[in-house]
Motif scaffolding. Sequence first.
Motif, PDB file in Angstrom:
ATOM      1  N   GLU A 152      -1.462  -5.508 -16.717  1.00 43.04           N
ATOM      2  CA  GLU A 152      -1.363  -4.614 -15.564  1.00 43.04           C
ATOM      3  C   GLU A 152       0.102  -4.333 -15.227  1.00 43.04           C
ATOM      4  O   GLU A 152       0.467  -3.201 -14.924  1.00 43.04           O
ATOM      5  N   SER A 201       1.519  -1.914 -17.853  1.00 45.58           N
ATOM      6  CA  SER A 201       1.013  -0.552 -17.718  1.00 45.58           C
ATOM      7  C   SER A 201       1.603   0.141 -16.489  1.00 45.58           C
ATOM      8  O   SER A 201       1.913   1.337 -16.548  1.00 45.58           O
ATOM      9  N   THR A 202       1.806  -0.579 -15.382  1.00 50.99           N
ATOM     10  CA  THR A 202       2.428   0.039 -14.216  1.00 50.99           C
ATOM     11  C   THR A 202       3.907   0.306 -14.469  1.00 50.99           C
ATOM     12  O   THR A 202       4.458   1.276 -13.954  1.00 50.99           O
ATOM     13  N   ASN A 257       1.405   4.070 -15.645  1.00 48.64           N
ATOM     14  CA  ASN A 257      -0.043   4.242 -15.647  1.00 48.64           C
ATOM     15  C   ASN A 257      -0.691   3.028 -15.011  1.00 48.64           C
ATOM     16  O   ASN A 257      -0.045   2.027 -14.770  1.00 48.64           O
ATOM     17  N   SER A 258      -1.986   3.154 -14.769  1.00 49.07           N
ATOM     18  CA  SER A 258      -2.723   1.978 -14.334  1.00 49.07           C
ATOM     19  C   SER A 258      -3.557   1.480 -15.502  1.00 49.07           C
ATOM     20  O   SER A 258      -3.891   2.233 -16.412  1.00 49.07           O
ATOM     21  N   VAL A 274      -6.594   0.646 -15.490  1.00 52.97           N
ATOM     22  CA  VAL A 274      -7.914   1.282 -15.466  1.00 52.97           C
ATOM     23  C   VAL A 274      -7.865   2.637 -16.158  1.00 52.97           C
ATOM     24  O   VAL A 274      -8.778   3.002 -16.899  1.00 52.97           O
ATOM     25  N   GLU A 275      -6.788   3.386 -15.954  1.00 49.12           N
ATOM     26  CA  GLU A 275      -6.642   4.681 -16.625  1.00 49.12           C
ATOM     27  C   GLU A 275      -6.576   4.518 -18.135  1.00 49.12           C
ATOM     28  O   GLU A 275      -7.171   5.294 -18.885  1.00 49.12           O
ATOM     29  N   LEU A 276      -5.848   3.524 -18.578  1.00 43.98           N
ATOM     30  CA  LEU A 276      -5.663   3.332 -20.010  1.00 43.98           C
ATOM     31  C   LEU A 276      -6.930   2.831 -20.700  1.00 43.98           C
ATOM     32  O   LEU A 276      -7.262   3.277 -21.789  1.00 43.98           O
ATOM     33  N   GLY A 288     -10.084   2.779 -19.225  1.00 38.37           N
ATOM     34  CA  GLY A 288     -11.220   3.623 -18.877  1.00 38.37           C
ATOM     35  C   GLY A 288     -12.384   2.843 -18.304  1.00 38.37           C
ATOM     36  O   GLY A 288     -13.471   3.355 -18.173  1.00 38.37           O
ATOM     37  N   ASP A 301     -13.558   0.488 -15.055  1.00 36.39           N
ATOM     38  CA  ASP A 301     -13.235   0.032 -13.720  1.00 36.39           C
ATOM     39  C   ASP A 301     -13.980  -1.263 -13.459  1.00 36.39           C
ATOM     40  O   ASP A 301     -15.055  -1.491 -14.007  1.00 36.39           O
TER      41      ASP A 301
END
Length: 55
Positions: A25, A28-29, A33-34, A36-38, A40, A42
Amino acid sequence: MQNDVTNAISTFEDRQKPEARARDEALSTEMGNSLVELIGIDRKTARVPAVAKYR
């Protein structure tokens, strides 16, 4: 002592997963990006069981 070693080995992956998720996490931040976006996916919310209906 043997039981302690066996228990430590069996729970090693379970103890490492939260650390790996936090590291992923953060990375990715850092990239903008988050996670969850990467991925897909949740996190699913816990569903409250329905109340039984009796007559």
